[in-house]
Design a protein around this motif. Structure first.
Motif, PDB file in Angstrom:
ATOM      1  N   GLY A  68       0.849  -1.192   0.000  1.00 26.47           N
ATOM      2  CA  GLY A  68       0.000   0.000   0.000  1.00 26.47           C
ATOM      3  C   GLY A  68       0.875   1.228   0.000  1.00 26.47           C
ATOM      4  O   GLY A  68       1.919   1.256  -0.642  1.00 26.47           O
ATOM      5  N   TYR A  69       0.452   2.254   0.750  1.00 23.07           N
ATOM      6  CA  TYR A  69       1.284   3.438   0.919  1.00 23.07           C
ATOM      7  C   TYR A  69       1.256   3.696   2.411  1.00 23.07           C
ATOM      8  O   TYR A  69       0.203   3.848   3.008  1.00 23.07           O
ATOM      9  CB  TYR A  69       0.767   4.624   0.099  1.00 23.07           C
ATOM     10  N   GLY A  93      -6.342   5.073   4.783  1.00 24.65           N
ATOM     11  CA  GLY A  93      -6.359   5.094   3.315  1.00 24.65           C
ATOM     12  C   GLY A  93      -7.199   6.241   2.785  1.00 24.65           C
ATOM     13  O   GLY A  93      -7.841   6.974   3.549  1.00 24.65           O
ATOM     14  N   HIS A 242     -11.744  10.929  -0.255  1.00 27.36           N
ATOM     15  CA  HIS A 242     -10.454  11.063  -0.940  1.00 27.36           C
ATOM     16  C   HIS A 242      -9.785  12.382  -0.562  1.00 27.36           C
ATOM     17  O   HIS A 242      -8.577  12.447  -0.324  1.00 27.36           O
ATOM     18  CB  HIS A 242     -10.632  11.019  -2.466  1.00 27.36           C
ATOM     19  N   GLU A 267       4.559   8.602   4.364  1.00 28.23           N
ATOM     20  CA  GLU A 267       3.164   8.181   4.181  1.00 28.23           C
ATOM     21  C   GLU A 267       2.543   7.655   5.478  1.00 28.23           C
ATOM     22  O   GLU A 267       1.331   7.493   5.566  1.00 28.23           O
ATOM     23  CB  GLU A 267       3.117   7.090   3.122  1.00 28.23           C
TER      24      GLU A 267
ATOM     25  N   ASP B  20      -1.833   0.293  -7.247  1.00 25.02           N
ATOM     26  CA  ASP B  20      -2.074   1.624  -7.780  1.00 25.02           C
ATOM     27  C   ASP B  20      -1.173   1.887  -8.993  1.00 25.02           C
ATOM     28  O   ASP B  20      -0.779   0.958  -9.661  1.00 25.02           O
ATOM     29  CB  ASP B  20      -1.897   2.645  -6.652  1.00 25.02           C
ATOM     30  N   LYS B 121      -7.891   8.939  -6.798  1.00 25.43           N
ATOM     31  CA  LYS B 121      -8.368   9.428  -5.490  1.00 25.43           C
ATOM     32  C   LYS B 121      -7.428  10.487  -4.940  1.00 25.43           C
ATOM     33  O   LYS B 121      -7.860  11.454  -4.336  1.00 25.43           O
ATOM     34  CB  LYS B 121      -8.472   8.258  -4.521  1.00 25.43           C
ATOM     35  N   THR B 124       0.104  10.443  -3.587  1.00 27.44           N
ATOM     36  CA  THR B 124       0.630   9.979  -2.299  1.00 27.44           C
ATOM     37  C   THR B 124       2.099  10.382  -2.153  1.00 27.44           C
ATOM     38  O   THR B 124       2.731  10.815  -3.111  1.00 27.44           O
ATOM     39  CB  THR B 124       0.536   8.449  -2.176  1.00 27.44           C
ATOM     40  N   ASP B 144      -3.100   7.101  -5.914  1.00 23.75           N
ATOM     41  CA  ASP B 144      -4.063   6.106  -5.451  1.00 23.75           C
ATOM     42  C   ASP B 144      -5.258   6.108  -6.399  1.00 23.75           C
ATOM     43  O   ASP B 144      -5.856   7.156  -6.639  1.00 23.75           O
ATOM     44  CB  ASP B 144      -4.499   6.445  -4.026  1.00 23.75           C
TER      45      ASP B 144
END
Lengths: 476, 145
Positions: A68-69, A93, A242, A267, B20, B121, B124, B144
């Motif tokens: 993910g981030y 998220g 978002h 992040e 992503d 979205k 990042t 994202d």
């Protein structure tokens, strides 16, 4: 990921003991194949999470975890405010409270067969889907704040949804302690005409057939029988969530610096739960949870209207609504002591077991429905929360299949039109505005959801109840 | 300076991220790298050459460093796309000491012509990097979707 880095503590449990700045171990649930397929970055990110202040017990990764981030997707981590614990926007998220709800229809496969094309077309027409789509609902400032406070309950009060739905939803359809004032004007503007829209990417509305039952008794309690037709909706808090995710990432990066939190990855931006930035985020994030709950309720209302026109004998009753991108204040038992913890689930589903006080009466005996979305054209699963999973994962399970291939590689591997044709040959009707989107979401670009839920079941996170397969898929 | 995806020698690319998309703009100047990163952003959604230049939007903001400025730039574009229901294909960027001024051109989303694949979205901090590598500017991050 190389399993030699990990110690196998049981058949489906792999651990990495604390080292360096880690405060707790990393625990990953999976079998050898799933773990071998996970990106190295999953472990790297789970280690980073284990360094955050106030983390309790372990930094977990679910069987569907992927890169993910900040946090891995499929990551679960709980923090204690009394021990300087943090809340992290990256731990929730961008798509706050993205989730899944499944509705009974009272229909059988045969009832749908002659109508599946017209219902697919009508759902695609009536439910705004894809980039640039807008809903018919426009909220003024006061209504926006009411929605952000009232969630699905607000939607029901407006006539979009049924009061009975609220009992069948986490938080009974309303997330408490939301602070609409902490949601920026830009976030609200982004949501202004997006109520009741499905979104794009991996979001979908599917009509599905219950194809297999694994746990007869629990399935009976859930009202699921082989051959039943159900509807499943997967979407989240849309533009509002978002925008909140984006804005607080920046806000929390500054807060972490101010509070002397040394972040291994920007992040992971976070703030102490009791700091002004932490409180602002929690208030805004809870408002976004309400936005997602309201959004899924409105889409449910639109879906009911379509069924009423095409298949009037259908009765769409909510089985349950789960969110899989959240941070929630919950009570958990640790070493015999009940503690209040802020549990981050990023791409992980809450899975309360039998007897949990927050569950509706209907699920007290068997545990909550845990709804696991598959990829387009593959199966989805209904699981049930297990007793004893508090000690395993703070009562959490996986959330989906998880990608096994990037979007870029997927578009080089498949053509959208071929994917649609192949699915049609298997009796699955797909409606989407974008052939490229279909290629990016091709079933082969995802891990095998059956393998993921098998491991969740065998590891004791949640138990398998039923497998459902798609008949109609409307995709953004 | 005006940067068009089709005719400018700078370039954009996508790099792999499992869930992503990684976007990267490359150029002789930081302005160009930012403009190309914006084309890469559009390319995650649709073919940039399919976007007509009907309307334009002005953007003007500052940040503390170039990487945060890129994060802000991409998020500003994502925001404008979302609230205007537009796609952008044409970017004029000027950066002076972490102060960005831009004019961007595009049109309303047309689902038939653009076939938009995903909604972005947000940008990042993951893989976020703005740097001059041997005289070539690179501006990149994961978005994202």
């Amino acid at each position: 990921m190389d399993v030699v880095d990990l110690t196998q503590s049981s058949e489906y449990t792999w651990q990495l003991a604390p080292r360096g700045r880690m405060r707790v171990p990393v625990i990953i649930y999976g079998n050898r194949d799933l773990i071998a397929d996970m990106d190295d970055k999953v472990l790297h990110q789970a280690i980073n999470v284990a360094t955050l202040p106030g983390i309790v017990t372990a930094s977990y990764a679910m069987p569907d975890a992927h890169w993910g981030y900040g946090f891995p997707i499929g990551g679960v981590a709980a923090f204690d405010a009394d021990q300087g614990g943090v809340v992290s926007a990256g731990g929730v998220g961008f798509d706050i409270s993205c989730g899944v709800r499944t509705l009974h229809t009272g229909l059988q496969v045969a009832d749908l067969e002659l109508k599946k094309f017209i219902i697919a077309d009508t759902l695609y027409e009536e439910i705004p889907v894809g980039v640039g789509s807008t809903g018919r609902i426009r909220l003024d400032d006061a209504q926006m704040d009411e929605m952000l406070t009232g969630g699905a309950k607000w939607a029901v009060e407006q006539g979009w949804g049924s009061p009975a739905d609220l009992e069948r939803s986490e938080e009974h359809g309303v997330m408490r302690d939301a602070l609409p004032d902490e949601v920026s004007a830009r976030a609200k503007k982004r949501q202004r005409n997006e109520m009741g829209t499905l979104g794009s990417g991996n979001h979908y509305l599917e009509i599905q057939e219950v194809s297999e039952i694994y746990d007869q008794h629990t399935a009976e309690v859930f009202g699921l029988h082989t051959g039943d037709i159900v509807v499943t909706i997967h979407c989240g808090s849309r533009g509002l969530g978002h925008q909140i995710g984006t804005e607080f990432l920046k806000d929390m990066a500054q807060a972490a610096h101010q509070h002397g939190i040394d972040l291994p990855d920007r992040e992971l931006a976070c703030a102490p739960i009791r700091s002004p930035a932490g409180k602002r985020y929690l208030g805004a994030m809870r408002a976004a949870i309400n936005c997602a709950l309201a959004n899924r309720e409105i889409i449910t209302h639109l879906t009911r209207q379509v069924f009423a026109k095409i298949l009037p004998q259908a009765r769409l009753e909510l089985l349950f609504d789960v969110s899989h991108n959240t941070c929630k204040l919950e009570q958990h038992e640790i070493d015999g002591e009940i503690r209040r913890l802020y549990v981050h689930r990023k791409g992980a589903t809450r899975a309360f077991g039998p007897g949990h006080p927050e569950l509706p009466d209907a699920f007290q005996e068997v545990g909550q429905p845990v709804l696991i979305g598959g990829s387009m054209g593959t199966a989805s699963h209904v699981l049930a929360g297990n007793s004893g999973n508090d000690a395993l994962s703070f009562e959490s399970a996986c959330h989906g299949a998880g990608r096994s291939m990037s979007r870029r590689r997927a578009t080089k591997t498949w053509r959208g039109r071929h994917v649609v044709d192949e699915l049609a040959a298997r009796g699955i009707v797909v409606r989407s505005p974008s052939m490229r989107g279909i290629a990016e979401e091709a079933p082969g670009a995802y891990k095998n959801v059956d393998a993921v839920v098998d491991v969740a079941d065998r590891a004791g996170l949640a138990r398998k109840v039923a497998r459902v397969t798609p008949v109609v898929c409307v995709k953004g | 300076m005006v940067h068009r995806a089709a005719d400018y020698p700078g370039h954009w690319e996508h790099f792999s991220h499992m869930a992503d998309v990684g976007i990267r703009g490359v150029g002789a100047t930081v302005d160009e790298a930012f403009a190309q990163a914006a084309v890469a952003l559009t390319a995650a959604i649709t073919e940039p050459s399919k976007v007509r230049y009907d309307d334009s939007v002005q953007l003007d903001f500052a940040s503390t460093d170039l990487e945060t400025l890129l994060f802000e730039w991409l998020n500003a574009l994502i925001y404008e796309m979302a609230v205007r229901k537009m796609l952008f294909g044409h970017f004029q960027v000027h950066i002076d000491d972490c102060h960005l001024q831009a004019q961007v051109w595009g049109e309303r989303v047309n689902r038939f012509r653009h076939q938009p694949a995903v909604e972005v979205k947000g940008a990042t901090y993951t893989e976020l990097r703005v740097a001059n590598d041997d005289g070539v500017w690179v501006a990149q991050c994961i978005i994202d979707v």
